[in-house]
Design a protein around this motif. Structure first.
Motif, PDB file in Angstrom:
ATOM      1  N   ARG A   1      -5.167  -3.042  -3.454  1.00 35.56           N
ATOM      2  CA  ARG A   1      -5.423  -2.872  -2.030  1.00 35.56           C
ATOM      3  C   ARG A   1      -5.378  -1.413  -1.560  1.00 35.56           C
ATOM      4  O   ARG A   1      -4.881  -0.532  -2.256  1.00 35.56           O
ATOM      5  N   ALA A   2      -5.913  -1.192  -0.376  1.00 30.46           N
ATOM      6  CA  ALA A   2      -5.867   0.130   0.248  1.00 30.46           C
ATOM      7  C   ALA A   2      -4.418   0.560   0.455  1.00 30.46           C
ATOM      8  O   ALA A   2      -3.501  -0.263   0.537  1.00 30.46           O
ATOM      9  N   SER A   3      -4.205   1.861   0.530  1.00 34.47           N
ATOM     10  CA  SER A   3      -2.859   2.374   0.790  1.00 34.47           C
ATOM     11  C   SER A   3      -2.532   2.219   2.274  1.00 34.47           C
ATOM     12  O   SER A   3      -3.414   2.055   3.122  1.00 34.47           O
ATOM     13  N   TYR A   4      -1.249   2.298   2.598  1.00 36.61           N
ATOM     14  CA  TYR A   4      -0.860   2.270   4.011  1.00 36.61           C
ATOM     15  C   TYR A   4      -1.430   3.482   4.740  1.00 36.61           C
ATOM     16  O   TYR A   4      -1.746   3.407   5.929  1.00 36.61           O
ATOM     17  N   ALA A   5      -1.562   4.590   4.039  1.00 33.37           N
ATOM     18  CA  ALA A   5      -2.180   5.760   4.649  1.00 33.37           C
ATOM     19  C   ALA A   5      -3.629   5.461   5.031  1.00 33.37           C
ATOM     20  O   ALA A   5      -4.090   5.847   6.116  1.00 33.37           O
ATOM     21  N   ASP A   6      -4.371   4.762   4.142  1.00 31.68           N
ATOM     22  CA  ASP A   6      -5.739   4.356   4.468  1.00 31.68           C
ATOM     23  C   ASP A   6      -5.758   3.510   5.737  1.00 31.68           C
ATOM     24  O   ASP A   6      -6.604   3.693   6.627  1.00 31.68           O
ATOM     25  N   GLU A   7      -4.837   2.562   5.820  1.00 31.60           N
ATOM     26  CA  GLU A   7      -4.778   1.678   6.984  1.00 31.60           C
ATOM     27  C   GLU A   7      -4.430   2.444   8.250  1.00 31.60           C
ATOM     28  O   GLU A   7      -5.037   2.243   9.311  1.00 31.60           O
TER      29      GLU A   7
ATOM     30  N   ILE B   1      10.399   2.861   2.311  1.00 33.51           N
ATOM     31  CA  ILE B   1       9.007   2.537   2.602  1.00 33.51           C
ATOM     32  C   ILE B   1       8.715   2.654   4.087  1.00 33.51           C
ATOM     33  O   ILE B   1       7.701   3.233   4.496  1.00 33.51           O
ATOM     34  N   GLY B   2       9.610   2.118   4.915  1.00 35.54           N
ATOM     35  CA  GLY B   2       9.398   2.177   6.357  1.00 35.54           C
ATOM     36  C   GLY B   2       9.376   3.599   6.882  1.00 35.54           C
ATOM     37  O   GLY B   2       8.513   3.966   7.703  1.00 35.54           O
ATOM     38  N   ASN B   3      10.299   4.431   6.427  1.00 40.00           N
ATOM     39  CA  ASN B   3      10.331   5.821   6.875  1.00 40.00           C
ATOM     40  C   ASN B   3       9.112   6.594   6.383  1.00 40.00           C
ATOM     41  O   ASN B   3       8.613   7.492   7.073  1.00 40.00           O
TER      42      ASN B   3
ATOM     43  N   GLY C   1       0.821  -1.199   0.000  1.00 40.11           N
ATOM     44  CA  GLY C   1       0.000   0.000   0.000  1.00 40.11           C
ATOM     45  C   GLY C   1       0.856   1.250   0.000  1.00 40.11           C
ATOM     46  O   GLY C   1       0.372   2.349   0.302  1.00 40.11           O
ATOM     47  N   ALA C   2       2.124   1.093  -0.339  1.00 39.81           N
ATOM     48  CA  ALA C   2       3.066   2.213  -0.273  1.00 39.81           C
ATOM     49  C   ALA C   2       2.868   3.179  -1.434  1.00 39.81           C
ATOM     50  O   ALA C   2       2.715   2.765  -2.585  1.00 39.81           O
ATOM     51  N   ASP C   3       2.911   4.466  -1.131  1.00 40.52           N
ATOM     52  CA  ASP C   3       2.802   5.490  -2.172  1.00 40.52           C
ATOM     53  C   ASP C   3       3.923   5.367  -3.196  1.00 40.52           C
ATOM     54  O   ASP C   3       3.757   5.740  -4.360  1.00 40.52           O
TER      55      ASP C   3
END
Length: 370
Positions: free
Chosen positions: A141-147, A172-174, A126-128
């Motif tokens: 899938r939903a983005s990590y921001a959505d989650e 990605i982690g940062n 879900g990474a930008d």
């Protein structure tokens, strides 16, 4: 039975195909971890998709043609995944690339995707950094921001304002930490960052940094191995903090790896819990997985099965002589598609299929409560 099926599937991939056989098959390419760290998730992605493709093939295929997924092992290594993508596109001449297991494993595939106009469908991220690469990337899938919005809204409603984020010290982690920081800043709250190395064990230094931060909730954005180590470390310290993980963790893999230590941990899912059988596509994928000899339906193989169903629908719409360009046009023209209680939407303006997020809690028996 599962082992026999997996061995047969790998053997089929290894056998060379004649030019005539190649022409009759619709080839989909995948690079995923089949050995090394994250192999359990990689195998589940492969097997969930193959279970649905098997179902389609047994019903006559797509426009009379069989579909076959060529899965190459990248051992959870970014450069290997990139090399695999080039091989699949240039040598195997696949129609599309499918189900790469993370943003990191997808990044080095982007140049060949853009150069050859190959649809890059349903990466498990879900990474930008992947969402915004190029127009040929279609994310289900939903983005990590959505989650993260869903997770922080949940804990905020319970009064939690001290949040510590366990994340990888890479692009990605940062980015995941920056997203939490941005959301909390809007509410005049702060987040604490605890960084760890990808593909390395979680050391005691990270556990102590988390304890020092005195969190009300820990948001884990790491894979199931590191998150399991986190839970075991907190148990040893007799500090039962609230822990919520991104879907990236591999919820089913976490429940298995952490065992009793996972009880009470909440996870974000980008598909409904696999036990929610009132959702038609869950029953459909459950049947497909069972018939393929796979022991159980879990979050990962369910997500892969749903993604395979959407891809099959686009290939059907592209016609009998489907090409990369034809599939690309079919995907952008699919509009809103109900896969069976799980809706995705693609258009010429949008390559982001779903924003679905549902939180579930791991019970003492390893099952998910929702």
């Amino acid at each position: 039975m599962y082992k026999r099926y997996a061995a047969a599937a790998l053997a089929a991939i290894a056998l060379p195909l004649s030019a005539g056989a190649q022409a009759q098959k619709i080839l989909i390419g995948q690079s995923t971890p089949l050995t090394g760290s994250n192999a359990e998730i990689g195998k589940d992605i492969r097997d969930g998709a193959n279970a649905y493709f098997r179902k389609v093939n047994e019903a006559g295929g797509i426009n009379g043609r069989q579909i076959e997924m060529l899965s190459l092992d990248d051992k959870n290594d970014r450069k290997t995944a990139g090399a695999n993508a080039v091989k699949l596109v240039n040598e195997s001449h696949v129609l599309a690339l499918f189900g790469f297991a993370s943003a990191t494993l997808s990044l080095d595939a982007m140049p060949i995707v853009k150069e050859k106009g190959v649809p890059f469908f349903a990466p498990f991220t879900g990474a930008d950094a992947i969402h915004k690469q190029n127009d040929h990337v279609f994310v289900m899938r939903a983005s990590y921001a959505d989650e993260l919005v869903k997770i922080l809204e949940h804990w905020g409603s319970l009064g939690a304002d001290r949040v510590t984020v366990l994340h990888y010290d890479d692009e990605i982690g940062n980015q995941n930490f920056a997203t939490v920081e941005r959301i909390l800043k809007a509410a005049n709250k702060k987040a604490v960052s605890v960084k760890v190395q990808r593909n390395a064990p979680l050391d005691d230094k990270a556990i102590q940094a988390i304890i020092k931060s005195d969190p009300q909730v820990i948001v884990a954005t790491t894979l199931y191995g590191n998150t399991s180590e986190l839970l075991k470390g907190l148990k040893a310290a007799k500090l039962p903090y609230n822990v919520t993980s991104l879907s990236f963790v591999g919820p089913s893999q976490l429940a298995k790896a952490a065992g009793a230590d996972a009880a009470g941990v909440s996870v974000a899912g980008v598909v409904p819990p696999p036990t929610k059988k009132v959702v038609p596509v869950i029953s459909e994928c459950g049947d497909a997985v069972k018939k393929a000899g796979i022991p159980e339906l879990n979050y990962t193989n369910l997500e892969a099965c749903i993604a395979a169903k959407v891809l099959v629908e686009a290939i059907r719409r592209a016609g009998s002589n489907v090409t990369r360009e034809g599939l690309y046009k079919a995907l952008t023209g699919i509009g809103t598609y109900d896969a069976g209680g799980y809706t995705v939407s693609f258009s010429p303006e949008s390559r982001h299929g779903s924003h679905y997020v549902e939180l579930a809690v791991i019970g003492k028996n390893g099952q998910f409560r929702f």
